[in-house]
Write an enzyme that holds these catalytic residues in place. Structure first.
Site, PDB file in Angstrom:
ATOM      1  N   ARG A  59     -12.901  17.536   0.298  1.00 50.08           N
ATOM      2  CA  ARG A  59     -13.815  16.416   0.091  1.00 50.08           C
ATOM      3  C   ARG A  59     -14.811  16.685  -1.040  1.00 50.08           C
ATOM      4  NH1 ARG A  59     -17.001  15.241   5.432  1.00 50.08           N
ATOM      5  NH2 ARG A  59     -16.998  17.504   5.227  1.00 50.08           N
ATOM      6  N   LYS A  81      -1.666  24.372  13.891  1.00 46.85           N
ATOM      7  CA  LYS A  81      -2.015  24.178  15.283  1.00 46.85           C
ATOM      8  C   LYS A  81      -3.520  23.939  15.395  1.00 46.85           C
ATOM      9  CE  LYS A  81      -3.359  27.592  17.737  1.00 46.85           C
ATOM     10  NZ  LYS A  81      -4.655  28.182  17.363  1.00 46.85           N
ATOM     11  N   ASP A 128       3.203  28.233  13.703  1.00 45.42           N
ATOM     12  CA  ASP A 128       2.597  29.098  14.716  1.00 45.42           C
ATOM     13  C   ASP A 128       2.644  30.475  14.074  1.00 45.42           C
ATOM     14  OD1 ASP A 128       2.292  31.075  16.721  1.00 45.42           O
ATOM     15  OD2 ASP A 128       2.656  29.547  18.227  1.00 45.42           O
ATOM     16  N   HIS A 129       1.496  30.949  13.571  1.00 45.04           N
ATOM     17  CA  HIS A 129       1.578  32.127  12.704  1.00 45.04           C
ATOM     18  C   HIS A 129       2.082  33.370  13.440  1.00 45.04           C
ATOM     19  CE1 HIS A 129      -2.510  33.046  14.206  1.00 45.04           C
ATOM     20  NE2 HIS A 129      -2.301  34.282  13.803  1.00 45.04           N
ATOM     21  N   LYS A 136       4.782  37.045  12.321  1.00 44.10           N
ATOM     22  CA  LYS A 136       4.385  38.458  12.392  1.00 44.10           C
ATOM     23  C   LYS A 136       5.640  39.324  12.389  1.00 44.10           C
ATOM     24  CE  LYS A 136      -0.033  37.730  14.721  1.00 44.10           C
ATOM     25  NZ  LYS A 136      -1.113  38.368  13.991  1.00 44.10           N
ATOM     26  N   GLU A 187      -8.445  40.081  21.916  1.00 46.94           N
ATOM     27  CA  GLU A 187      -9.254  40.135  20.695  1.00 46.94           C
ATOM     28  C   GLU A 187     -10.617  40.717  21.024  1.00 46.94           C
ATOM     29  OE1 GLU A 187      -8.723  36.614  17.947  1.00 46.94           O
ATOM     30  OE2 GLU A 187      -8.447  35.675  19.884  1.00 46.94           O
ATOM     31  N   HIS A 228       0.887  30.499  20.843  1.00 50.64           N
ATOM     32  CA  HIS A 228       1.268  31.885  20.564  1.00 50.64           C
ATOM     33  C   HIS A 228       1.914  32.585  21.769  1.00 50.64           C
ATOM     34  CE1 HIS A 228      -0.984  31.071  17.045  1.00 50.64           C
ATOM     35  NE2 HIS A 228      -2.164  31.468  17.451  1.00 50.64           N
ATOM     36  N   LYS A 279     -11.076  36.517  24.277  1.00 44.68           N
ATOM     37  CA  LYS A 279     -11.947  36.980  23.196  1.00 44.68           C
ATOM     38  C   LYS A 279     -12.955  37.961  23.785  1.00 44.68           C
ATOM     39  CE  LYS A 279     -11.244  33.089  20.159  1.00 44.68           C
ATOM     40  NZ  LYS A 279     -10.391  33.702  19.142  1.00 44.68           N
TER      41      LYS A 279
HETATM   42  P1  NDP Z   1     -12.712  24.329   8.301  1.00 43.41           P
HETATM   43  O1  NDP Z   1     -13.642  23.473   9.083  1.00 43.41           O
HETATM   44  O2  NDP Z   1     -13.196  25.636   7.793  1.00 43.41           O
HETATM   45  O3  NDP Z   1     -12.223  23.503   7.007  1.00 43.41           O
HETATM   46  C1  NDP Z   1     -11.994  22.129   7.045  1.00 43.41           C
HETATM   47  C2  NDP Z   1     -11.523  21.645   5.683  1.00 43.41           C
HETATM   48  O4  NDP Z   1     -11.317  20.240   5.792  1.00 43.41           O
HETATM   49  C3  NDP Z   1     -12.507  21.872   4.546  1.00 43.41           C
HETATM   50  O5  NDP Z   1     -11.804  22.232   3.389  1.00 43.41           O
HETATM   51  C4  NDP Z   1     -13.138  20.500   4.366  1.00 43.41           C
HETATM   52  O6  NDP Z   1     -13.502  20.204   3.052  1.00 43.41           O
HETATM   53  C5  NDP Z   1     -11.973  19.615   4.690  1.00 43.41           C
HETATM   54  N1  NDP Z   1     -12.455  18.290   5.064  1.00 43.41           N
HETATM   55  C6  NDP Z   1     -13.345  17.968   6.031  1.00 43.41           C
HETATM   56  N2  NDP Z   1     -13.553  16.643   6.035  1.00 43.41           N
HETATM   57  C7  NDP Z   1     -12.793  16.139   5.063  1.00 43.41           C
HETATM   58  C8  NDP Z   1     -12.571  14.823   4.567  1.00 43.41           C
HETATM   59  N3  NDP Z   1     -13.199  13.765   5.090  1.00 43.41           N
HETATM   60  N4  NDP Z   1     -11.702  14.657   3.554  1.00 43.41           N
HETATM   61  C9  NDP Z   1     -11.076  15.715   3.012  1.00 43.41           C
HETATM   62  N5  NDP Z   1     -11.226  16.973   3.423  1.00 43.41           N
HETATM   63  C10 NDP Z   1     -12.090  17.181   4.427  1.00 43.41           C
HETATM   64  O7  NDP Z   1     -11.382  24.466   9.178  1.00 43.41           O
HETATM   65  P2  NDP Z   1     -10.363  25.699   9.271  1.00 43.41           P
HETATM   66  O8  NDP Z   1      -9.985  26.132   7.907  1.00 43.41           O
HETATM   67  O9  NDP Z   1     -10.903  26.697  10.211  1.00 43.41           O
HETATM   68  O10 NDP Z   1      -9.119  25.038  10.019  1.00 43.41           O
HETATM   69  C11 NDP Z   1      -8.205  24.189   9.371  1.00 43.41           C
HETATM   70  C12 NDP Z   1      -7.033  23.907  10.316  1.00 43.41           C
HETATM   71  O11 NDP Z   1      -6.370  25.120  10.605  1.00 43.41           O
HETATM   72  C13 NDP Z   1      -7.452  23.326  11.663  1.00 43.41           C
HETATM   73  O12 NDP Z   1      -6.416  22.483  12.122  1.00 43.41           O
HETATM   74  C14 NDP Z   1      -7.531  24.561  12.550  1.00 43.41           C
HETATM   75  O13 NDP Z   1      -7.379  24.238  13.900  1.00 43.41           O
HETATM   76  C15 NDP Z   1      -6.349  25.355  12.015  1.00 43.41           C
HETATM   77  N6  NDP Z   1      -6.444  26.792  12.254  1.00 43.41           N
HETATM   78  C16 NDP Z   1      -7.483  27.520  11.753  1.00 43.41           C
HETATM   79  C17 NDP Z   1      -7.539  28.896  11.974  1.00 43.41           C
HETATM   80  C18 NDP Z   1      -8.653  29.727  11.420  1.00 43.41           C
HETATM   81  O14 NDP Z   1      -8.623  30.947  11.672  1.00 43.41           O
HETATM   82  N7  NDP Z   1      -9.605  29.171  10.686  1.00 43.41           N
HETATM   83  C19 NDP Z   1      -6.489  29.594  12.762  1.00 43.41           C
HETATM   84  C20 NDP Z   1      -5.411  28.737  13.198  1.00 43.41           C
HETATM   85  C21 NDP Z   1      -5.412  27.388  12.949  1.00 43.41           C
HETATM   86  P3  NDP Z   1     -15.049  20.063   2.589  1.00 43.41           P
HETATM   87  O15 NDP Z   1     -15.573  21.418   2.868  1.00 43.41           O
HETATM   88  O16 NDP Z   1     -14.990  19.733   1.156  1.00 43.41           O
HETATM   89  O17 NDP Z   1     -15.656  19.040   3.446  1.00 43.41           O
HETATM   90  C1  BG6 Z   2      -5.535  31.515  16.061  1.00 44.16           C
HETATM   91  C2  BG6 Z   2      -6.587  31.124  17.068  1.00 44.16           C
HETATM   92  O1  BG6 Z   2      -4.411  30.677  16.185  1.00 44.16           O
HETATM   93  O2  BG6 Z   2      -5.138  32.855  16.307  1.00 44.16           O
HETATM   94  C3  BG6 Z   2      -7.770  32.051  16.989  1.00 44.16           C
HETATM   95  O3  BG6 Z   2      -7.000  29.794  16.780  1.00 44.16           O
HETATM   96  C4  BG6 Z   2      -7.324  33.493  17.138  1.00 44.16           C
HETATM   97  O4  BG6 Z   2      -8.714  31.742  17.986  1.00 44.16           O
HETATM   98  C5  BG6 Z   2      -6.189  33.801  16.165  1.00 44.16           C
HETATM   99  O5  BG6 Z   2      -8.426  34.327  16.865  1.00 44.16           O
HETATM  100  C6  BG6 Z   2      -5.612  35.182  16.434  1.00 44.16           C
HETATM  101  O6  BG6 Z   2      -4.698  35.486  15.423  1.00 44.16           O
HETATM  102  P1  BG6 Z   2      -4.390  37.003  15.028  1.00 44.16           P
HETATM  103  O7  BG6 Z   2      -3.307  36.891  14.020  1.00 44.16           O
HETATM  104  O8  BG6 Z   2      -5.673  37.564  14.484  1.00 44.16           O
HETATM  105  O9  BG6 Z   2      -3.969  37.673  16.287  1.00 44.16           O
END
Ligand code: NDP
Ligand code: BG6
Length: 490
Positions: free
Chosen positions: A51, A148, A177-178, A182, A216, A240, A339
């Site tokens: 965004r 996910k 599903d990462h 692995k 974790e 997972h 966790k």
């Molecule tokens: P974040 O909240 O860190 O990032 C969200 C992203 O979405 C940002 O780049 C943000 O951009 C963008 N965004 C938000 N609103 C809008 C909008 N209106 N239009 C366009 N872009 C937008 O999330 P995560 O990176 O943590 O997670 C992303 C996905 O991955 C989720 O589905 C989460 O469940 C999944 N996931 C995450 C993991 C993790 O370890 N983080 C692990 C496993 C799955 P901006 O900053 O510019 O607003």
């Molecule tokens: C993600 C979960 O899918 O897997 C997190 O959303 C979790 O909560 C993570 O910490 C664990 O992944 P890993 O690869 O570090 O075991």
């Protein structure tokens, strides 16, 4: 010496959520790792979409920081080449603005692989897919990866699948599903199906029970907002842990072709015995961490981290699971994840049965049943506990020793992160390590009755101190069956 991979075909990888946590910590470092080894072809681009308003240069600076923070020994030439591939486009999905800029970026490249990666809140999966369709951005060579969680229950997962499926065909959808990426998880398939040794024993005649632990030491960190709406059952078990269970329990697929493997996993998910409310009461434990010590320091409890002392979200789950089929009748699978536990360890323990009859005198010592421990992280490897004779001329004494194969020692190579393999598989169009729609929905069909009972009884999760192995009732869950959780120091 690891094989040098053949370069991919030309592609445009469009990462929605380009400024998010996952992109920063996982996706950019994983993609960078494929650069120095020549895996990414010359004509490949990465287009980050989010965004906020950023120039290409500002985004590249941020991406470079992500890589330097998360990759050891960055090769500066490779980093320079990698960053040049990246461009940035601002699209606001909620406001439905900015799509024309993305159209412009992609114009004229309809003949190259176009891979969309949706690393955003699941609420955006539908709007993004619809907009891609409306703006004619989905080509024959397009594919989409969704992160996910896919839904928060069976109904919402079905809706997500319907929306994404109305724009992309099933063979174009990569549900990630990462854990499936692995190394040791794939090794589980090699262990089972590339050796003749285990398969004849892999059933209820020889196996007493199976344990799957994903522990974790981290808390919810910066993801508390998301986590509090999910909890450990949705965040870890639905995907997972059930995927790991499937790989342990499935029949041999006909081949590694995506649908052969996924058909077998689906049969396992369908054979999971649905829990009645009484079974949920007896066979599941929910916990929530309190303050304590973890990874060497004092840590706050979940509620303090969240800043909300009324949350009843679970940060720990243990469950006893039955698979109602011929191979696994009366072989419980004990699952636990949480966790802020005592250590970071993910492993699968296959506990074999006792020998049917001992020929040794009582003073030879106890004959411990064989145990196969498949360690996913850290220190990936496989350990088999066997009984041997204690060396020496004295009387016959038995001793349990591990046949230990730690992969880091066996292969002097860096273990690629799961995302490296999965992103490259997605670009190559190989779906074997991705979840099919019916798998996701079958997993929810097993999870839903548990969620429903928990929300019906409205009981708070059992508190546990950070740095321990979870609530005492999770120990009782297995000990009342005369078994114990595998101790990683064994
Ligand atoms: P974040 O909240 O860190 O990032 C969200 C992203 O979405 C940002 O780049 C943000 O951009 C963008 N965004 C938000 N609103 C809008 C909008 N209106 N239009 C366009 N872009 C937008 O999330 P995560 O990176 O943590 O997670 C992303 C996905 O991955 C989720 O589905 C989460 O469940 C999944 N996931 C995450 C993991 C993790 O370890 N983080 C692990 C496993 C799955 P901006 O900053 O510019 O607003
Ligand atoms: C993600 C979960 O899918 O897997 C997190 O959303 C979790 O909560 C993570 O910490 C664990 O992944 P890993 O690869 O570090 O075991």
């Amino acid at each position: 010496m690891p094989n040098r991979p053949a370069p991919t075909d030309p592609f445009d990888l469009v990462v929605f959520g380009g400024t998010g946590d996952l992109t920063y910590r996982k996706l950019l470092p994983a993609l960078y790792h494929r650069e120095p080894v020549g895996h990414i072809c010359e004509d490949a681009r990465i287009i980050a979409v989010s965004r906020r308003q950023l120039t290409d240069e500002e985004y590249r600076e941020w991406a470079g920081k992500a890589i330097c923070e998360h990759v050891k020994d960055v090769d500066q030439d490779a980093l320079g080449r990698f960053l040049k591939r990246i461009q940035y486009v601002s699209v606001d999905v909620a406001q439905n603005t900015g799509w024309e800029a993305l159209e412009e970026k992609l114009a004229g490249r309809e003949d190259v692989i176009r891979a969309f990666y949706l690393s955003v809140s699941p609420d955006f999966f539908g709007p993004i897919c619809s907009a891609l369709g409306e703006h004619n951005l989905v080509t024959e060579k397009s594919r989409v990866t969704i992160e996910k969680p896919i839904g928060k229950d069976g109904t919402s997962a079905h809706e997500v699948n319907e929306t994404v499926g109305s724009v992309f065909k099933e063979h174009q959808i990569f549900r990630i599903d990462h854990y499936l990426g692995k190394e040791t998880v794939q090794n589980l398939m090699a262990l089972r199906f590339a050796n003749v040794l285990f398969e004849p024993l892999w059933n209820s005649a020889h196996i007493d029970h199976v344990q799957i632990t994903v522990a974790e030491t981290l808390g919810v960190e910066s993801r508390a907002g998301y986590y509090d709406t999910a909890g450990a059952l949705r965040d870890m078990v639905q995907n997972h842990l059930l995927q790991l269970l499937c790989l342990v329990a499935m029949e041999a697929p006909e081949s590694m072709a995506p649908d052969s493997v996924r058909d077998e996993k689906l049969k396992v998910l369908k054979a999971l015995r649905r829990m009645t409310p009484e079974m949920v009461e007896r066979n599941t434990v929910r916990g929530q961490y309190r303050s304590g010590a973890s990874a060497g320091g004092a840590v706050r409890g979940y509620l303090e981290e969240l800043g909300n002392d009324t949350s009843t979200t679970e940060t720990f789950v243990a469950a006893k699971v039955d698979i109602a089929n011929w191979r696994w009748a009366n072989v419980p699978f004990y699952l636990r994840t949480g966790k802020r536990l005592a250590s970071r360890v993910s492993e699968i323990t296959i506990q074999f049965k006792d020998v049917p009859h001992s020929i040794f005198l009582p003073d030879a010592g106890r004959i411990a049943a064989n145990k196969l421990v498949i360690r996913l992280q850290p220190d990936e490897g496989v350990k088999m506990q066997v009984m041997i004779k204690d060396p020496g001329p004295g009387s016959m004494r038995l001793r349990e020793v591990p046949l230990d194969m730690t992969f880091a020692e066996a292969f002097n190579a860096r273990h690629p992160d799961a995302y490296e393999r999965l992103i490259m598989d997605m670009i190559r169009g190989n779906q074997t390590l991705f979840m099919r729609r019916d798998e996701v929905e079958a997993a929810w069909a097993w999870i839903d009755p548990i969620l429903s009972h928990w929300s019906h009884v409205k009981e708070s999760p059992k508190p546990y101190t950070s740095g321990t192995w979870g609530p005492s009732s999770s120990i009782a869950l297995i000990e009342r069956d005369g078994r114990t959780w595998h101790d990683e120091s064994d």
